[in-house]
Design a protein around this motif. Structure first.
Motif, PDB file in Angstrom:
ATOM      1  N   ALA A 110       0.908  -1.256   0.016  1.00  0.00           N
ATOM      2  CA  ALA A 110       0.452   0.181   0.180  1.00  0.00           C
ATOM      3  C   ALA A 110       0.999   1.358   0.260  1.00  0.00           C
ATOM      4  N   THR A 111       2.755   1.390   0.765  1.00  0.00           N
ATOM      5  CA  THR A 111       3.404   2.363   0.829  1.00  0.00           C
ATOM      6  C   THR A 111       4.094   2.513  -0.356  1.00  0.00           C
ATOM      7  N   GLY A 112       4.470   1.295  -1.373  1.00  0.00           N
ATOM      8  CA  GLY A 112       5.042   1.267  -2.412  1.00  0.00           C
ATOM      9  C   GLY A 112       6.514   1.229  -2.088  1.00  0.00           C
ATOM     10  N   GLY A 113       6.239   1.002  -0.965  1.00  0.00           N
ATOM     11  CA  GLY A 113       7.461   0.063  -0.309  1.00  0.00           C
ATOM     12  C   GLY A 113       8.484   0.676   0.905  1.00  0.00           C
ATOM     13  N   ALA A 114       7.719   0.972   1.682  1.00  0.00           N
ATOM     14  CA  ALA A 114       8.103   2.610   2.244  1.00  0.00           C
ATOM     15  C   ALA A 114       8.510   2.257   3.735  1.00  0.00           C
ATOM     16  N   CYS A 115       7.491   0.725   3.735  1.00  0.00           N
ATOM     17  CA  CYS A 115       7.580   0.379   4.925  1.00  0.00           C
ATOM     18  C   CYS A 115       7.661  -0.957   4.686  1.00  0.00           C
ATOM     19  N   ASP A 116       8.125  -1.926   4.935  1.00  0.00           N
ATOM     20  CA  ASP A 116       8.706  -2.650   4.304  1.00  0.00           C
ATOM     21  C   ASP A 116       9.378  -4.037   5.059  1.00  0.00           C
ATOM     22  N   PRO A 117       8.467  -4.517   5.854  1.00  0.00           N
ATOM     23  CA  PRO A 117       9.092  -5.754   6.600  1.00  0.00           C
ATOM     24  C   PRO A 117      10.611  -6.986   6.122  1.00  0.00           C
ATOM     25  N   CYS A 118      10.748  -6.772   4.806  1.00  0.00           N
ATOM     26  CA  CYS A 118      12.011  -7.422   4.428  1.00  0.00           C
ATOM     27  C   CYS A 118      13.785  -6.102   4.468  1.00  0.00           C
ATOM     28  N   ALA A 119      13.378  -5.565   4.940  1.00  0.00           N
ATOM     29  CA  ALA A 119      14.818  -4.276   4.982  1.00  0.00           C
ATOM     30  C   ALA A 119      14.778  -4.393   5.908  1.00  0.00           C
ATOM     31  N   GLY A 120      15.728  -5.816   6.423  1.00  0.00           N
ATOM     32  CA  GLY A 120      16.807  -6.167   7.656  1.00  0.00           C
ATOM     33  C   GLY A 120      17.784  -5.788   7.209  1.00  0.00           C
ATOM     34  N   LEU A 121      18.341  -6.078   6.304  1.00  0.00           N
ATOM     35  CA  LEU A 121      19.765  -5.867   5.773  1.00  0.00           C
ATOM     36  C   LEU A 121      19.909  -4.167   6.049  1.00  0.00           C
ATOM     37  N   LEU A 122      19.134  -3.189   5.639  1.00  0.00           N
ATOM     38  CA  LEU A 122      19.527  -2.281   5.691  1.00  0.00           C
ATOM     39  C   LEU A 122      19.639  -1.652   7.161  1.00  0.00           C
ATOM     40  N   VAL A 123      18.649  -2.010   8.358  1.00  0.00           N
ATOM     41  CA  VAL A 123      18.353  -1.868   9.287  1.00  0.00           C
ATOM     42  C   VAL A 123      19.400  -1.998   9.669  1.00  0.00           C
ATOM     43  N   ASN A 124      19.855  -3.154   9.852  1.00  0.00           N
ATOM     44  CA  ASN A 124      21.061  -3.577  10.520  1.00  0.00           C
ATOM     45  C   ASN A 124      22.710  -3.339   9.834  1.00  0.00           C
ATOM     46  N   LEU A 125      22.329  -2.255   8.455  1.00  0.00           N
ATOM     47  CA  LEU A 125      23.358  -1.780   8.059  1.00  0.00           C
ATOM     48  C   LEU A 125      23.579  -0.409   8.450  1.00  0.00           C
ATOM     49  N   TRP A 126      22.930   0.172   9.095  1.00  0.00           N
ATOM     50  CA  TRP A 126      22.720   1.322  10.174  1.00  0.00           C
ATOM     51  C   TRP A 126      22.678   1.148  11.504  1.00  0.00           C
ATOM     52  N   GLY A 127      23.302   0.128  12.008  1.00  0.00           N
ATOM     53  CA  GLY A 127      23.417  -0.180  13.101  1.00  0.00           C
ATOM     54  C   GLY A 127      22.055   0.038  13.724  1.00  0.00           C
ATOM     55  N   PHE A 128      21.074   0.214  13.593  1.00  0.00           N
ATOM     56  CA  PHE A 128      19.929  -0.395  14.778  1.00  0.00           C
ATOM     57  C   PHE A 128      19.102  -1.846  13.944  1.00  0.00           C
ATOM     58  N   GLY A 129      20.150  -2.960  13.774  1.00  0.00           N
ATOM     59  CA  GLY A 129      20.276  -4.161  14.068  1.00  0.00           C
ATOM     60  C   GLY A 129      20.654  -4.614  15.524  1.00  0.00           C
ATOM     61  N   PRO A 130      20.616  -5.694  15.811  1.00  0.00           N
ATOM     62  CA  PRO A 130      21.061  -6.202  16.552  1.00  0.00           C
ATOM     63  C   PRO A 130      22.522  -6.737  17.275  1.00  0.00           C
ATOM     64  N   THR A 131      22.837  -6.484  15.842  1.00  0.00           N
ATOM     65  CA  THR A 131      24.953  -6.412  15.832  1.00  0.00           C
ATOM     66  C   THR A 131      25.361  -5.311  14.952  1.00  0.00           C
ATOM     67  N   GLY A 132      26.650  -4.686  16.056  1.00  0.00           N
ATOM     68  CA  GLY A 132      27.255  -3.850  15.130  1.00  0.00           C
ATOM     69  C   GLY A 132      26.467  -2.365  15.076  1.00  0.00           C
ATOM     70  N   ARG A 133      26.311  -2.161  16.027  1.00  0.00           N
ATOM     71  CA  ARG A 133      25.393  -1.137  16.621  1.00  0.00           C
ATOM     72  C   ARG A 133      25.165  -0.165  16.507  1.00  0.00           C
ATOM     73  N   HIS A 134      24.672   0.646  16.808  1.00  0.00           N
ATOM     74  CA  HIS A 134      25.810   2.648  16.516  1.00  0.00           C
ATOM     75  C   HIS A 134      25.993   2.942  17.577  1.00  0.00           C
ATOM     76  N   ASP A 135      25.248   2.089  18.814  1.00  0.00           N
ATOM     77  CA  ASP A 135      25.945   2.692  20.094  1.00  0.00           C
ATOM     78  C   ASP A 135      26.992   2.195  20.378  1.00  0.00           C
ATOM     79  N   GLU A 136      27.326   1.709  19.380  1.00  0.00           N
ATOM     80  CA  GLU A 136      28.005   0.513  19.985  1.00  0.00           C
ATOM     81  C   GLU A 136      30.000   1.383  19.755  1.00  0.00           C
ATOM     82  N   ALA A 137      31.098   0.823  20.740  1.00  0.00           N
ATOM     83  CA  ALA A 137      32.579   1.297  19.825  1.00  0.00           C
ATOM     84  C   ALA A 137      33.152   0.674  18.810  1.00  0.00           C
ATOM     85  N   GLY A 138      33.331   1.445  17.846  1.00  0.00           N
ATOM     86  CA  GLY A 138      33.677   1.560  16.635  1.00  0.00           C
ATOM     87  C   GLY A 138      33.198   1.678  15.433  1.00  0.00           C
ATOM     88  N   PHE A 139      31.469   1.625  15.813  1.00  0.00           N
ATOM     89  CA  PHE A 139      30.910   1.846  14.477  1.00  0.00           C
ATOM     90  C   PHE A 139      31.300   3.088  13.521  1.00  0.00           C
TER      91      PHE A 139
END
Length: 346
Positions: A110-139
């Motif tokens: 309905a949103t043309g992909g603006a809210c996609d449950p298959c976008a976990g790789l992008l969430v992780n890439l930006w440091g908001f997933g379970p590992t490699g987080r933005h608030d961890e040293a070295g990010f």
């Protein structure tokens, strides 16, 4: 002048005579949950004495089940196993997982992909997933090339559902992230559990997302003030109190989880269409709906779409939505017509 938002229909059934409010709560999904239930001493449910300890355990189990099925933080969850599965494989999913994924995919379409449950790789890439987080040293924030590479790898990979066989297709490499829907679903599970136990008057909440039904013992509905982002100036939008009587409310914003990069705010909400954190001047979007899962999903989706496209979609879908835009040092409010119809001044 305080504004109040009222439900379209109000039940005539009062709270039980002699009832008091019993509080329950705990931790789940990386946050806290609570339930306020109007109960009489020795209240009965299905002919069995209703003990507080039993309700506490039952409510906690509802959320524990959501975590077991849909957590992207728990490797042993059903979602974790799906994300690690091989390419071109089908997987039978638990009923709750299937329901949430189905709804999330509908919102994505309905949103043309603006809210996609298959976008976990992008969430992780930006440091908001379970590992490699933005608030961890070295990010280190991803570069434009990093984002382009991940998006190219996601292209054409589609999760398909076979509702008849209660299964989903993993095309290979898709990382599901249901965090924009699962918390609201958990709120609905708490409400449904209480209803099944014969409790008709309650307010339940998970991480700030709420759903209420019935009345408090004093005859008042469950009033809650809508969340409003902090603003350094005087330009606040003004308090709105909602009577959560058969309604749920969820707010998505750029002020809870974010990091700063080159003096620019990088919120945890990612736009899968360009692979970037949102940057559309929206501070928050609140959606009021009968379903907490729907309110959760649509508040996120409308936030990604931005004030113009988001409002247009809210109007087409008949959603009660409140948009708060950052303007200078203050906030400007935009309301959908459904929201305005439910609003009154005291």
């Amino acid at each position: 002048m305080r504004r109040v938002l009222l439900p379209p229909t109000i039940s005539a059934e009062p709270a039980p005579a002699g009832a008091g409010i019993v509080d329950f709560g705990g931790a789940s999904m990386g946050t806290t949950w609570s339930a306020r239930v109007a109960l009489t001493p020795g209240a009965m449910a299905a002919g069995v004495p209703l003990r507080a300890a039993g309700l506490q355990a039952g409510l906690q189990e509802q959320l524990d089940q959501v975590v077991r099925e849909m957590s992207h933080w728990e490797p042993a969850s059903d979602l974790g196993r799906f994300n690690r599965a091989g390419a071109c494989t089908w997987h039978v999913l638990p009923a709750g997982f299937l329901e949430v994924l189905k709804y999330a995919l509908e919102v994505a379409r309905a949103t043309g992909g603006a809210c996609d449950p298959c976008a976990g790789l992008l969430v992780n890439l930006w440091g908001f997933g379970p590992t490699g987080r933005h608030d961890e040293a070295g990010f280190v924030p991803p570069t434009a090339r990093d984002v382009a590479t991940v998006r190219a790898g996601m292209a054409g990979r589609t999760v398909e559902l076979d509702a008849a066989r209660k299964r989903a297709f993993q095309p290979g490499g898709v990382q599901l992230d249901l965090s924009a829907v699962a918390k609201g679903f958990g709120v609905d599970r708490l409400a449904q559990y209480l209803e099944a136990q014969g409790c008709r008057h309650y307010l339940v909440e998970v991480g700030g997302e709420l759903r209420g039904a019935g009345f408090k013992p004093d005859g008042q509905p469950w009033w809650v003030a809508l969340e409003e982002p902090p603003a350094p100036g005087a330009g606040r939008a003004g308090e709105i109190a909602v009577a959560l009587h058969g309604l749920a409310v969820a707010t998505s914003g750029d002020y809870r989880k974010y990091f700063m990069q080159d003096a620019e705010r990088r919120p945890h909400t990612i736009d899968p269409r360009n692979g970037m954190p949102i940057s559309n001047a929206l501070a928050s979007v609140t959606v009021v709906h009968e379903s907490a899962m729907a309110a959760d999903a649509w508040s996120t989706a409308l936030t990604v779409l931005g004030p113009e496209q988001g409002l247009a979609l809210a109007e087409r879908k008949g959603l009660a939505a409140r948009f708060l835009l950052r303007e200078g040092k203050g906030l400007r409010e935009i309301l959908s017509s459904r929201f305005q119809k439910m609003l009154e001044e005291e």
